[in-house]
Design an enzyme around this catalytic site. Structure first.
Site, PDB file in Angstrom:
ATOM      1  N   SER A   1      -4.265   7.103  12.640  1.00 53.69           N
ATOM      2  CA  SER A   1      -3.905   7.152  13.748  1.00 53.69           C
ATOM      3  C   SER A   1      -5.298   7.172  14.690  1.00 53.69           C
ATOM      4  O   SER A   1      -6.392   7.621  14.286  1.00 53.69           O
ATOM      5  CB  SER A   1      -3.187   8.336  14.431  1.00 53.69           C
ATOM      6  OG  SER A   1      -4.041   9.397  14.204  1.00 53.69           O
ATOM      7  N   ASN A   2      -5.205   6.723  16.009  1.00 46.82           N
ATOM      8  CA  ASN A   2      -6.562   6.743  16.698  1.00 46.82           C
ATOM      9  C   ASN A   2      -7.243   8.157  17.036  1.00 46.82           C
ATOM     10  O   ASN A   2      -8.286   8.326  16.942  1.00 46.82           O
ATOM     11  CB  ASN A   2      -6.470   5.836  17.916  1.00 46.82           C
ATOM     12  CG  ASN A   2      -6.310   4.480  17.725  1.00 46.82           C
ATOM     13  OD1 ASN A   2      -6.223   4.160  16.704  1.00 46.82           O
ATOM     14  ND2 ASN A   2      -6.397   3.666  18.705  1.00 46.82           N
ATOM     15  N   GLU A   3      -6.216   9.215  17.024  1.00 46.46           N
ATOM     16  CA  GLU A   3      -6.692  10.441  17.390  1.00 46.46           C
ATOM     17  C   GLU A   3      -7.532  10.891  16.021  1.00 46.46           C
ATOM     18  O   GLU A   3      -8.715  11.536  16.287  1.00 46.46           O
ATOM     19  CB  GLU A   3      -5.619  11.640  17.378  1.00 46.46           C
ATOM     20  CG  GLU A   3      -4.887  11.562  18.597  1.00 46.46           C
ATOM     21  CD  GLU A   3      -3.797  10.036  18.731  1.00 46.46           C
ATOM     22  OE1 GLU A   3      -3.648   9.336  17.763  1.00 46.46           O
ATOM     23  OE2 GLU A   3      -3.487   9.868  19.779  1.00 46.46           O
TER      24      GLU A   3
ATOM     25  N   GLN B   1       0.811  -1.276   0.067  1.00 50.75           N
ATOM     26  CA  GLN B   1       0.090  -0.031  -0.131  1.00 50.75           C
ATOM     27  C   GLN B   1       0.813   1.133   0.042  1.00 50.75           C
ATOM     28  O   GLN B   1       1.606   1.500   1.058  1.00 50.75           O
ATOM     29  CB  GLN B   1      -0.950   0.166   1.424  1.00 50.75           C
ATOM     30  CG  GLN B   1      -1.622   1.089   1.339  1.00 50.75           C
ATOM     31  CD  GLN B   1      -2.365   1.251   2.715  1.00 50.75           C
ATOM     32  OE1 GLN B   1      -2.013   0.751   3.724  1.00 50.75           O
ATOM     33  NE2 GLN B   1      -3.750   1.874   2.730  1.00 50.75           N
ATOM     34  N   GLY B   2       0.740   1.887  -0.925  1.00 57.98           N
ATOM     35  CA  GLY B   2       1.607   3.373  -1.103  1.00 57.98           C
ATOM     36  C   GLY B   2       0.759   4.550  -0.906  1.00 57.98           C
ATOM     37  O   GLY B   2       0.458   5.123  -1.850  1.00 57.98           O
ATOM     38  N   TYR B   3       0.383   4.726   0.261  1.00 54.95           N
ATOM     39  CA  TYR B   3      -0.697   6.031   0.604  1.00 54.95           C
ATOM     40  C   TYR B   3       0.330   7.091   1.389  1.00 54.95           C
ATOM     41  O   TYR B   3       0.578   8.331   0.737  1.00 54.95           O
ATOM     42  CB  TYR B   3      -1.697   5.588   1.533  1.00 54.95           C
ATOM     43  CG  TYR B   3      -3.042   5.173   1.153  1.00 54.95           C
ATOM     44  CD1 TYR B   3      -2.920   4.376  -0.189  1.00 54.95           C
ATOM     45  CD2 TYR B   3      -4.164   5.196   1.901  1.00 54.95           C
ATOM     46  CE1 TYR B   3      -4.208   3.861  -0.545  1.00 54.95           C
ATOM     47  CE2 TYR B   3      -5.235   4.946   1.281  1.00 54.95           C
ATOM     48  CZ  TYR B   3      -5.361   3.990   0.051  1.00 54.95           C
ATOM     49  OH  TYR B   3      -6.555   3.689  -0.342  1.00 54.95           O
ATOM     50  N   SER B   4       1.031   6.714   2.419  1.00 54.38           N
ATOM     51  CA  SER B   4       1.701   7.628   3.339  1.00 54.38           C
ATOM     52  C   SER B   4       2.924   8.330   2.539  1.00 54.38           C
ATOM     53  O   SER B   4       3.594   7.362   1.894  1.00 54.38           O
ATOM     54  CB  SER B   4       2.082   6.840   4.302  1.00 54.38           C
ATOM     55  OG  SER B   4       0.925   6.264   5.255  1.00 54.38           O
TER      56      SER B   4
ATOM     57  N   GLU C   1     -10.000  -1.517   5.518  1.00 59.09           N
ATOM     58  CA  GLU C   1      -8.780  -1.613   6.238  1.00 59.09           C
ATOM     59  C   GLU C   1      -9.029  -1.434   7.735  1.00 59.09           C
ATOM     60  O   GLU C   1      -8.800  -2.410   8.569  1.00 59.09           O
ATOM     61  CB  GLU C   1      -7.571  -0.674   5.706  1.00 59.09           C
ATOM     62  CG  GLU C   1      -6.474  -0.884   6.673  1.00 59.09           C
ATOM     63  CD  GLU C   1      -5.341   0.261   6.189  1.00 59.09           C
ATOM     64  OE1 GLU C   1      -5.732   1.183   5.207  1.00 59.09           O
ATOM     65  OE2 GLU C   1      -4.362   0.280   6.979  1.00 59.09           O
TER      66      GLU C   1
HETATM   67  C1  LIG Z   1       3.773  -0.334  11.346  1.00 61.81           C
HETATM   68  C2  LIG Z   1       3.205   0.976  10.298  1.00 61.81           C
HETATM   69  C3  LIG Z   1       2.933   0.301   9.091  1.00 61.81           C
HETATM   70  C4  LIG Z   1       2.216   1.113   8.278  1.00 61.81           C
HETATM   71  N1  LIG Z   1       1.997   0.784   6.925  1.00 61.81           N
HETATM   72  C5  LIG Z   1       1.459   1.295   6.023  1.00 61.81           C
HETATM   73  C6  LIG Z   1       1.290   0.875   4.657  1.00 61.81           C
HETATM   74  O1  LIG Z   1       1.750  -0.061   4.336  1.00 61.81           O
HETATM   75  N2  LIG Z   1       1.249   1.866   3.643  1.00 61.81           N
HETATM   76  C7  LIG Z   1       0.982   3.283   3.869  1.00 61.81           C
HETATM   77  O2  LIG Z   1       0.608   3.833   3.118  1.00 61.81           O
HETATM   78  N3  LIG Z   1       0.976   3.630   5.174  1.00 61.81           N
HETATM   79  C8  LIG Z   1       1.386   2.925   6.333  1.00 61.81           C
HETATM   80  N4  LIG Z   1       1.501   3.425   7.552  1.00 61.81           N
HETATM   81  C9  LIG Z   1       1.582   4.928   7.872  1.00 61.81           C
HETATM   82  C10 LIG Z   1       0.492   5.109   8.552  1.00 61.81           C
HETATM   83  O3  LIG Z   1      -0.924   5.068   7.915  1.00 61.81           O
HETATM   84  C11 LIG Z   1       0.518   6.619   9.094  1.00 61.81           C
HETATM   85  O4  LIG Z   1       1.666   6.592  10.050  1.00 61.81           O
HETATM   86  C12 LIG Z   1      -0.618   7.282   9.851  1.00 61.81           C
HETATM   87  O5  LIG Z   1      -1.463   7.672   9.158  1.00 61.81           O
HETATM   88  C13 LIG Z   1      -0.076   8.549  10.687  1.00 61.81           C
HETATM   89  O6  LIG Z   1       0.626   9.395   9.862  1.00 61.81           O
HETATM   90  P1  LIG Z   1       1.999  10.079  10.474  1.00 61.81           P
HETATM   91  O7  LIG Z   1       2.945   8.726  10.809  1.00 61.81           O
HETATM   92  O8  LIG Z   1       2.503  10.908   9.039  1.00 61.81           O
HETATM   93  O9  LIG Z   1       1.626  10.995  11.656  1.00 61.81           O
HETATM   94  P2  LIG Z   1       1.241  12.275  11.656  1.00 61.81           P
HETATM   95  O10 LIG Z   1       0.165  12.567  10.917  1.00 61.81           O
HETATM   96  O11 LIG Z   1       2.465  13.119  11.446  1.00 61.81           O
HETATM   97  O12 LIG Z   1       0.480  12.467  13.295  1.00 61.81           O
HETATM   98  C14 LIG Z   1       1.648  12.745  14.312  1.00 61.81           C
HETATM   99  C15 LIG Z   1       0.745  12.595  15.690  1.00 61.81           C
HETATM  100  O13 LIG Z   1      -0.157  13.875  15.557  1.00 61.81           O
HETATM  101  C16 LIG Z   1      -1.497  13.308  15.734  1.00 61.81           C
HETATM  102  N5  LIG Z   1      -2.605  14.387  14.667  1.00 61.81           N
HETATM  103  C17 LIG Z   1      -2.377  14.686  13.592  1.00 61.81           C
HETATM  104  N6  LIG Z   1      -3.309  15.282  12.922  1.00 61.81           N
HETATM  105  C18 LIG Z   1      -4.002  15.417  14.139  1.00 61.81           C
HETATM  106  C19 LIG Z   1      -5.206  15.904  14.197  1.00 61.81           C
HETATM  107  N7  LIG Z   1      -6.000  16.495  13.105  1.00 61.81           N
HETATM  108  N8  LIG Z   1      -6.152  15.755  15.333  1.00 61.81           N
HETATM  109  C20 LIG Z   1      -5.514  15.280  16.421  1.00 61.81           C
HETATM  110  N9  LIG Z   1      -4.312  14.599  16.177  1.00 61.81           N
HETATM  111  C21 LIG Z   1      -3.696  14.659  15.228  1.00 61.81           C
HETATM  112  C22 LIG Z   1      -1.408  11.987  15.282  1.00 61.81           C
HETATM  113  O14 LIG Z   1      -2.733  11.030  15.656  1.00 61.81           O
HETATM  114  C23 LIG Z   1      -0.199  11.473  15.689  1.00 61.81           C
HETATM  115  O15 LIG Z   1      -0.217  11.097  17.104  1.00 61.81           O
HETATM  116  C24 LIG Z   1       2.035   2.448   8.472  1.00 61.81           C
HETATM  117  C25 LIG Z   1       2.298   3.082   9.659  1.00 61.81           C
HETATM  118  C26 LIG Z   1       2.945   2.194  10.490  1.00 61.81           C
HETATM  119  C27 LIG Z   1       3.233   2.820  12.000  1.00 61.81           C
END
Ligand SMILES: Cc1cc2nc3c(=O)[nH]c(=O)nc-3n(C[C@H](O)[C@H](O)[C@H](O)COP(=O)(O)OP(=O)(O)OC[C@H]3O[C@@H](n4cnc5c(N)ncnc54)[C@H](O)[C@@H]3O)c2cc1C
Length: 398
Positions: free
Chosen positions: A383-385, A125-128, A244
Site C-alpha cells: 500500500s502507498n502508506e 503471485q502467492g504472497y498475501s 514490481e
Molecule cells: C487488486 C489487487 C490485486 C492484488 N494482487 C495480489 C497478488 O497477485 N498477489 C499477492 O500476493 N497479493 C496481491 N494483492 C495484495 C496486496 O499486496 C495487499 O492488499 C497489500 O499489501 C495490503 O495488504 P492488506 O490488503 O492485507 O491490507 P492491510 O495490511 O490490512 O492494511 C490495511 C490498511 O492499513 C494501512 N497500514 C497497514 N500497516 C500500516 C503501517 N505500518 N503504517 C501505516 N499504514 C498501515 C494500509 O496502508 C491499508 O490502508 C493485491 C491487492 C489488490 C487490491
C-alpha cells in the site's frame, strides 16, 4: 539531461512504431488491457513479441533481453501506450523471471525462463494472506519437508488472475522457530495443476473477476522448486517487490490517458462551452500534467541508474506512490468529464449477441469501471502508506 533524441533513436522509434502497427492483432486494437479478456487475447501480443525477441527488454541479454538503452526502453513504452497494447503480464516478466535468473539454479532457469519469454506459461503471485498483507512477514502458509518434497498448507488471497495461471510462486514458512519471522520464509514455485490447489474467485466493485483466494491443502511440491536457499526467501521476495513497484508507475500510459482526457474535455460541454475552456477543469488537468512530468523525470533517472547496474531500490517506492496517485486522479477526471454518461455502465456491457446498446459516446463506456478498478492501485504492490514508511526510512533516513 539532454532531452533531444539522437538520429538513431528517431530511427528506432520509427522501427518500433511500424512493427506495432503491422503486427498488433487487429481484433485487439482499441480494446486495452482488461481482466475480462480471454487468456489467448491477454497473451497474444506477448507471444508475438516473444517471437520477435522483444518480450523481456529489461532482462540480461544472455537470458533474452534486448540490451536497449534507457531511452530506447522509454520509446518502447511510449509507442505501446500510443497503441494501447496489452503488454506482457508482470507476474512472469518482471516478477518471478528476474528472481529465477538471479537466484535460481541452472536447471530452474532452463525449465522456466523460455516459457516466460515466449508468453506460453502464465504465472501468479502467492504472497498475501488474509492476515498478512502489509505485515507480510507474519504469513502462516507452511511448507514442511517430506523426503524429496515440500508439503504446503495454507491460504493465499488477492491472487491476481490465478484462474488462468499455469504456475505460481509462493512464500511459505519453512522454519516456524526462526528468531525473526523474516528468517523462516522460503520462496517456492508450484505447478497450479498440483492436487490440493484450489482457486476461488473474488468479485470486485467494478463487476470484474481479477482476484482470487488460493487454497493450498497438502500440496506436494518437489524440492527442486525451492528458489535459492531454504529460509532465505525474504531476500528474494523483497528483490521481486522492488521490480514490481517500479513497473507500476505506468508513466507512458498516463501520458496517453491525459491526451484522451483532453480530447474528451474538448467534446463535452459545460454550460454550452467545451469543458476544456473551463478554468477550474483546465487547472486540474494542468496540475496532473505537471505531476506527471515530474514523475517522468524520476523514472528516467531510475532507468539511467539501472543502465549503470543499480537495480531498482527504494526509489521504486516513489515511482509507485506518485504513479498510482496520478492514475487514480486521471480516472477521476475522466469520470468527471463524461458526467452523467458515466453512470449506467459496467465492464463487459453489452455482451456478445445483446441487442441493447450503451447510451452516450464510446469514450464514456469504460469511465466508471476504470474509475472503480483503479482504486486498487494504491493498495496492491504494497500500500502507498507502507511505501511512504519505506521512503521515510530508506531514503530520508528518518
Ligand atoms: C487488486 C489487487 C490485486 C492484488 N494482487 C495480489 C497478488 O497477485 N498477489 C499477492 O500476493 N497479493 C496481491 N494483492 C495484495 C496486496 O499486496 C495487499 O492488499 C497489500 O499489501 C495490503 O495488504 P492488506 O490488503 O492485507 O491490507 P492491510 O495490511 O490490512 O492494511 C490495511 C490498511 O492499513 C494501512 N497500514 C497497514 N500497516 C500500516 C503501517 N505500518 N503504517 C501505516 N499504514 C498501515 C494500509 O496502508 C491499508 O490502508 C493485491 C491487492 C489488490 C487490491
Amino acid at each position: 539531461m539532454n532531452l533531444e533524441f539522437t538520429p538513431e533513436e528517431v530511427e528506432f522509434r520509427k522501427e518500433v512504431r511500424a512493427f506495432i502497427e503491422e503486427n498488433y492483432p487487429k481484433h485487439l486494437r482499441g480494446v486495452g488491457a482488461r481482466e475480462d479478456l480471454s487468456r489467448d487475447d491477454m497473451l497474444a501480443w506477448h507471444q508475438i513479441l516473444g517471437e520477435k525477441g522483444w518480450s523481456v527488454p529489461s532482462w540480461p541479454e544472455e537470458y533474452g533481453g534486448t540490451g536497449w538503452t534507457p531511452t530506447q526502453k522509454y520509446i518502447w513504452s511510449e509507442e505501446n501506450a500510443r497503441m494501447d497494447t496489452i503488454m506482457p503480464l508482470p507476474f512472469g516478466v518482471s516478477m518471478v523471471g528476474p528472481v529465477i535468473y538471479t537466484f535460481g539454479s541452472e536447471e530452474m532457469k532452463a525449465k522456466h525462463l523460455p516459457g516466460i519469454r515466449e508468453g506460453k506459461v502464465w504465472w501468479c503471485q502467492g504472497y498475501s494472506e488474509p492476515g498478512a498483507g502489509s505485515d507480510l512477514a507474519s504469513l502462516k502458509t507452511t511448507a514442511v519437508r517430506d523426503g524429496d518434497h515440500y508439503v504446503i498448507n495454507g491460504q493465499k488471497t488477492w491472487t491476481t488472475l490465478a484462474q488462468h495461471a499455469d504456475w505460481g510462486f509462493f512464500l511459505c514458512r519453512t522454519d516456524p522457530n526462526a528468531s525473526k519471522p523474516q528468517e523462516g520464509i522460503s520462496f517456492i514455485l508450484a505447478d497450479m495443476n498440483t492436487p490440493g490447489i484450489e482457486v476461488k474467485p473474488i468479485k470486485t466493485i467494478d463487476g470484474g473477476h481479477e482476484v482470487n483466494e488460493t487454497w493450498l491443502t497438502d500440496v506436494r511440491v518437489p524440492v527442486e522448486n525451492l528458489v535459492g536457499e531454504e529460509n532465505k526467501g525474504w531476500t528474494y521476495a523483497k528483490f521481486l517487490l522492488a521490480h514490481e513497484r517500479s513497473g507500476i508507475a505506468g508513466v507512458a500510459r498516463s501520458k496517453r490517458g491525459v491526451e484522451r482526457l483532453r480530447e474528451i474535455a474538448s467534446t463535452e460541454l459545460l454550460e454550452g462551452r467545451p469543458l476544456i475552456q473551463d478554468d477550474e477543469f483546465l487547472r486540474k488537468i494542468g496540475q496532473l500534467e505537471i505531476d506527471l512530468t515530474a514523475l517522468e523525470f524520476t523514472e528516467l533517472r531510475t532507468l539511467a541508474g539501472e543502465a549503470q547496474g543499480k537495480g531498482p531500490g527504494p526509489e521504486s517506492s516513489i515511482l509507485k506512490v506518485k504513479g498510482t496517485e496520478i492514475q487514480q486522479r486521471l480516472t477521476e477526471l475522466t469520470l468527471e468529464a463524461v458526467g452523467h454518461y458515466g453512470h449506467p455502465y459496467f465492464r463487459g456491457f453489452p455482451e456478445d449477441g445483446s441487442n441493447e446498446f450503451p447510451i452516450g459516446p464510446e469514450y464514456a463506456h469504460q469511465a466508471a469501471p476504470n474509475y472503480f478498478n483503479m482504486r486498487k492501485t494504491s493498495i496492491y504492490g504494497g500500500s502507498n502508506e507502507i511505501q511512504r514508511n519505506i521512503i521515510t526510512k530508506m531514503i530520508l533516513g528518518l
